[in-house]
Design a protein around this motif. Structure first.
Motif, PDB file in Angstrom:
ATOM      1  N   SER A   1       0.832  -1.205   0.000  1.00 27.72           N
ATOM      2  CA  SER A   1       0.000   0.000   0.000  1.00 27.72           C
ATOM      3  C   SER A   1       0.866   1.255   0.000  1.00 27.72           C
ATOM      4  CB  SER A   1      -0.929   0.003   1.221  1.00 27.72           C
ATOM      5  OG  SER A   1      -1.785  -1.115   1.214  1.00 27.72           O
ATOM      6  N   ARG A   2       1.894   1.243   0.849  1.00 29.10           N
ATOM      7  CA  ARG A   2       2.781   2.408   0.915  1.00 29.10           C
ATOM      8  C   ARG A   2       3.550   2.588  -0.390  1.00 29.10           C
ATOM      9  NH1 ARG A   2       3.865   0.187   6.047  1.00 29.10           N
ATOM     10  NH2 ARG A   2       5.857  -0.635   5.260  1.00 29.10           N
ATOM     11  N   THR A   3       3.961   1.470  -0.985  1.00 31.64           N
ATOM     12  CA  THR A   3       4.712   1.559  -2.239  1.00 31.64           C
ATOM     13  C   THR A   3       3.853   2.144  -3.358  1.00 31.64           C
ATOM     14  OG1 THR A   3       6.057  -0.366  -1.608  1.00 31.64           O
ATOM     15  CG2 THR A   3       6.018   0.242  -3.941  1.00 31.64           C
ATOM     16  N   LEU A   4       2.632   1.659  -3.477  1.00 34.83           N
ATOM     17  CA  LEU A   4       1.732   2.192  -4.496  1.00 34.83           C
ATOM     18  C   LEU A   4       1.467   3.675  -4.277  1.00 34.83           C
ATOM     19  CD1 LEU A   4      -0.867  -0.736  -4.703  1.00 34.83           C
ATOM     20  CD2 LEU A   4       0.847  -0.130  -6.426  1.00 34.83           C
ATOM     21  N   ASP A   5       1.285   4.046  -3.023  1.00 35.95           N
ATOM     22  CA  ASP A   5       1.034   5.447  -2.690  1.00 35.95           C
ATOM     23  C   ASP A   5       2.231   6.319  -3.065  1.00 35.95           C
ATOM     24  OD1 ASP A   5      -0.737   7.430  -1.277  1.00 35.95           O
ATOM     25  OD2 ASP A   5       1.070   7.631  -0.054  1.00 35.95           O
ATOM     26  N   GLU A   6       3.434   5.826  -2.784  1.00 29.15           N
ATOM     27  CA  GLU A   6       4.637   6.594  -3.081  1.00 29.15           C
ATOM     28  C   GLU A   6       4.861   6.715  -4.585  1.00 29.15           C
ATOM     29  OE1 GLU A   6       6.681   8.308  -1.226  1.00 29.15           O
ATOM     30  OE2 GLU A   6       5.555   7.868   0.603  1.00 29.15           O
ATOM     31  N   ILE A   7       4.639   5.627  -5.317  1.00 29.49           N
ATOM     32  CA  ILE A   7       4.848   5.665  -6.767  1.00 29.49           C
ATOM     33  C   ILE A   7       3.900   6.665  -7.418  1.00 29.49           C
ATOM     34  CG2 ILE A   7       4.617   4.337  -8.896  1.00 29.49           C
ATOM     35  CD1 ILE A   7       5.622   1.899  -7.376  1.00 29.49           C
ATOM     36  N   GLY A   8       2.622   6.576  -7.068  1.00 31.09           N
ATOM     37  CA  GLY A   8       1.650   7.513  -7.639  1.00 31.09           C
ATOM     38  C   GLY A   8       1.914   8.943  -7.214  1.00 31.09           C
ATOM     39  N   GLY A   9       2.266   9.128  -5.933  1.00 30.53           N
ATOM     40  CA  GLY A   9       2.524  10.477  -5.425  1.00 30.53           C
ATOM     41  C   GLY A   9       3.747  11.112  -6.072  1.00 30.53           C
ATOM     42  N   ILE A  10       4.803  10.334  -6.266  1.00 27.81           N
ATOM     43  CA  ILE A  10       6.019  10.880  -6.887  1.00 27.81           C
ATOM     44  C   ILE A  10       5.758  11.268  -8.333  1.00 27.81           C
ATOM     45  CG2 ILE A  10       8.330  10.259  -7.682  1.00 27.81           C
ATOM     46  CD1 ILE A  10       8.661   8.641  -5.117  1.00 27.81           C
TER      47      ILE A  10
ATOM     48  N   ARG B   1      -3.348   2.673  -5.935  1.00 22.99           N
ATOM     49  CA  ARG B   1      -3.688   3.379  -4.699  1.00 22.99           C
ATOM     50  C   ARG B   1      -5.197   3.573  -4.577  1.00 22.99           C
ATOM     51  NH1 ARG B   1      -1.187   9.284  -3.870  1.00 22.99           N
ATOM     52  NH2 ARG B   1      -2.395   9.596  -5.777  1.00 22.99           N
ATOM     53  N   ALA B   2      -5.870   3.912  -5.700  1.00 20.72           N
ATOM     54  CA  ALA B   2      -7.322   4.110  -5.663  1.00 20.72           C
ATOM     55  C   ALA B   2      -8.047   2.814  -5.300  1.00 20.72           C
ATOM     56  CB  ALA B   2      -7.810   4.633  -7.013  1.00 20.72           C
ATOM     57  N   ILE B   3      -7.636   1.691  -5.899  1.00 25.43           N
ATOM     58  CA  ILE B   3      -8.274   0.411  -5.588  1.00 25.43           C
ATOM     59  C   ILE B   3      -7.994   0.017  -4.141  1.00 25.43           C
ATOM     60  CG2 ILE B   3      -8.314  -2.041  -6.152  1.00 25.43           C
ATOM     61  CD1 ILE B   3      -9.638  -0.294  -8.241  1.00 25.43           C
ATOM     62  N   ASP B   4      -6.765   0.246  -3.687  1.00 23.36           N
ATOM     63  CA  ASP B   4      -6.396  -0.121  -2.325  1.00 23.36           C
ATOM     64  C   ASP B   4      -7.180   0.693  -1.291  1.00 23.36           C
ATOM     65  OD1 ASP B   4      -4.950  -1.120  -0.083  1.00 23.36           O
ATOM     66  OD2 ASP B   4      -3.608   0.609  -0.203  1.00 23.36           O
ATOM     67  N   GLN B   5      -7.352   1.970  -1.540  1.00 22.04           N
ATOM     68  CA  GLN B   5      -8.011   2.829  -0.562  1.00 22.04           C
ATOM     69  C   GLN B   5      -9.520   2.653  -0.535  1.00 22.04           C
ATOM     70  OE1 GLN B   5      -6.704   6.806  -1.448  1.00 22.04           O
ATOM     71  NE2 GLN B   5      -4.787   6.587  -0.310  1.00 22.04           N
ATOM     72  N   TYR B   6     -10.118   2.455  -1.710  1.00 17.98           N
ATOM     73  CA  TYR B   6     -11.577   2.472  -1.773  1.00 17.98           C
ATOM     74  C   TYR B   6     -12.207   1.142  -2.173  1.00 17.98           C
ATOM     75  CZ  TYR B   6     -10.472   7.433  -1.758  1.00 17.98           C
ATOM     76  OH  TYR B   6      -9.969   8.664  -1.443  1.00 17.98           O
ATOM     77  N   GLY B   7     -11.422   0.274  -2.787  1.00 13.62           N
ATOM     78  CA  GLY B   7     -11.959  -1.035  -3.161  1.00 13.62           C
ATOM     79  C   GLY B   7     -12.998  -0.933  -4.267  1.00 13.62           C
TER      80      GLY B   7
END
Length: 467
Positions: A64-73, A231-237
């Motif tokens: 989850s953190r990795t996906l968030d970081e990749i999208g955020g960067i 990140r969107a799928i992970d956060q909201y399903g």
């Protein structure tokens, strides 16, 4: 008898490197062949969905953190390039008007068609919203919403055009203020004429450099897509798709109607141009806009495809950057109209005829507040605040925003290429032969550089520079 013995080949029989001609050639280095860019994007999209689902279903925190970081960067890199890119693109585009004899008429026609297409787009959005009632079948309640950190208002919009200093607009990425500064610099350079040529040359060179850097960021789009979708799928399903099903379909249907209905019709009736040929030539920019979710990030490719469609470079270099910061049929017309109806239904607010007129007004006049980046929060809050709707409704929309922003941005960019073609055709400056022969192409590094990169245009005559 020759002085050269068979065992000692003459210099003429040697290879350029000095090795004997009959020696085995060194093995060629085999370059790794990457799949087409669209295939890389599709792979990132699919992999992002899978990884996001895995992270959510099995609560894999590190994923989850990795996906968030990749999208955020990826978004952060786009934001980093946008401020300088917008400034130099607008400033250089205005100075390029010195090369166009009927610059004022072209600028007025461009603005007029921006307004016309925006009105059509917002009308389609309102019609779809009134027919489908996107918020009525949702399980969402006002308690699910929350006020956004940033918002827009007419006072902020009107007073915020003029910056208080030249640094803050770039640090806070206020695109409207950056456009104001760039326009002032560009007009001043036009007035100075030949004395401003060193500054104009510097601006063109810097723009080329920035677009080179932007290409490196664009190449990361498959990874960015993976991170943002994951990140969107992970956060909201997947549950969010059921709550937002009607609203999502409405946004996609409205955008597709404008993209494949309104634009082709205008090209056919007004420009007398083959719509299929337009999409064949403009598809690389539309494709990149869909996955990058950034009109400004797609700007160099949009300009390239518009030139390939036969629009003169001097006019394209003005119309496309101007459109990338103000022409937002997806984000600033279709979406705010549907969002206002959606939020009003969730919060139980009844909208009247005057409210729909206000939505159209905000969409046409306030679209310059949309920053040409990912998302349309500022435009949505501007619309809701004008109608007196709760700004907490914006929080309801953020969950589904990444999925909607892709089609919105693709529609934006298609419109930014359509209007210059229409105006050029009406003014008789469209190269019909180039338009009819334009083909799709694989995006590469050369496609994010100005067409004049690597060669300098001759300096304009004094009377042209001061026109």
């Amino acid at each position: 008898m020759s002085s050269s013995s068979p065992a000692e080949p003459s210099p003429s029989a040697q290879s350029p490197e000095g090795s004997p001609a009959n020696s085995p050639a060194p093995p060629e280095r085999r370059r790794i062949s990457l799949p087409p860019f669209w295939a890389q994007i599709l792979a990132g999209l699919v992999l992002g969905v899978v990884l996001g689902w895995v992270a959510r279903e099995w609560s894999v925190d590190w994923l989850s953190r990795t996906l968030d970081e990749i999208g955020g960067i990826f978004v952060q890199l786009l934001r980093l390039a946008v401020g300088p890119l917008v400034f130099f693109a607008i400033a250089v585009s205005i100075t390029n008007l010195r090369k166009v004899s009927n610059a004022a008429r072209l600028a007025a026609q461009t603005l007029l068609w921006f307004l016309i297409t925006s009105l059509i787009a917002v009308a389609i959005g309102l019609t779809i919203g009134l027919v489908t009632n996107p918020g009525s079948g949702s399980n969402l309640t006002p308690a699910d919403g929350f006020a956004p950190e940033s918002k827009g208002s007419w006072l902020d919009f009107l007073t915020g055009i003029v910056p208080t200093d030249v640094i803050t607009p770039f640090t806070e990425l206020n695109v409207l203020q950056i456009v104001f500064i760039a326009a002032a610099v560009g007009v001043a350079a036009l007035k100075l004429g030949e004395r401003a040529l060193p500054l104009v040359t510097f601006g063109e060179t810097t723009l080329t450099l920035l677009q080179k850097v932007l290409w490196w960021i664009i190449r990361l789009a498959p990874l960015g897509t993976l991170g943002l979708i994951g990140r969107a799928i992970d956060q909201y399903g997947w549950d969010l798709l059921s709550d937002y099903a009607t609203f999502t379909v409405d946004v996609y249907v409205g955008s597709l109607l404008v993209l494949f209905g309104v634009y082709p019709l205008l090209l056919w009736l007004v420009a007398r141009a083959n719509p299929l040929q337009f999409f064949r030539g403009a598809w690389p920019a539309i494709q990149l806009a869909f996955v990058s979710r950034s009109s400004v990030g797609t700007l160099p490719v949009t300009q390239k495809v518009t030139e390939r469609l036969g629009v003169p470079k001097e006019y394209t270099s003005f119309a496309v950057p101007f459109g990338a910061t103000t022409k937002m049929d997806g984000c600033a017309a279709i979406y705010p109209a549907l969002a206002a109806i959606f939020v009003a239904e969730i919060f139980g607010v009844s909208l009247g005829a005057q409210d729909y007129v206000l939505i159209a007004f905000v969409s046409v006049i306030g679209s310059a507040a949309t920053a040409g980046l990912t998302g349309a929060t500022v435009m949505t809050t501007l619309t809701l605040s004008t109608l007196g709707l709760p700004l907490e409704g914006v929080g309801l929309l953020l969950a589904i925003d990444p999925i909607l922003d892709m089609i919105r941005t693709a529609t934006n960019v298609a419109g930014q290429a359509t209007v210059p073609v229409i105006v050029a055709a009406r003014e008789g400056i469209l190269d019909r032969e180039a338009y009819d022969s334009a083909t799709s192409f694989e995006i590469n590094e050369a496609d994010v550089e100005p067409a004049s990169a690597g060669r300098r245009n001759p300096p304009p005559r004094p009377r042209e520079a001061t026109a």
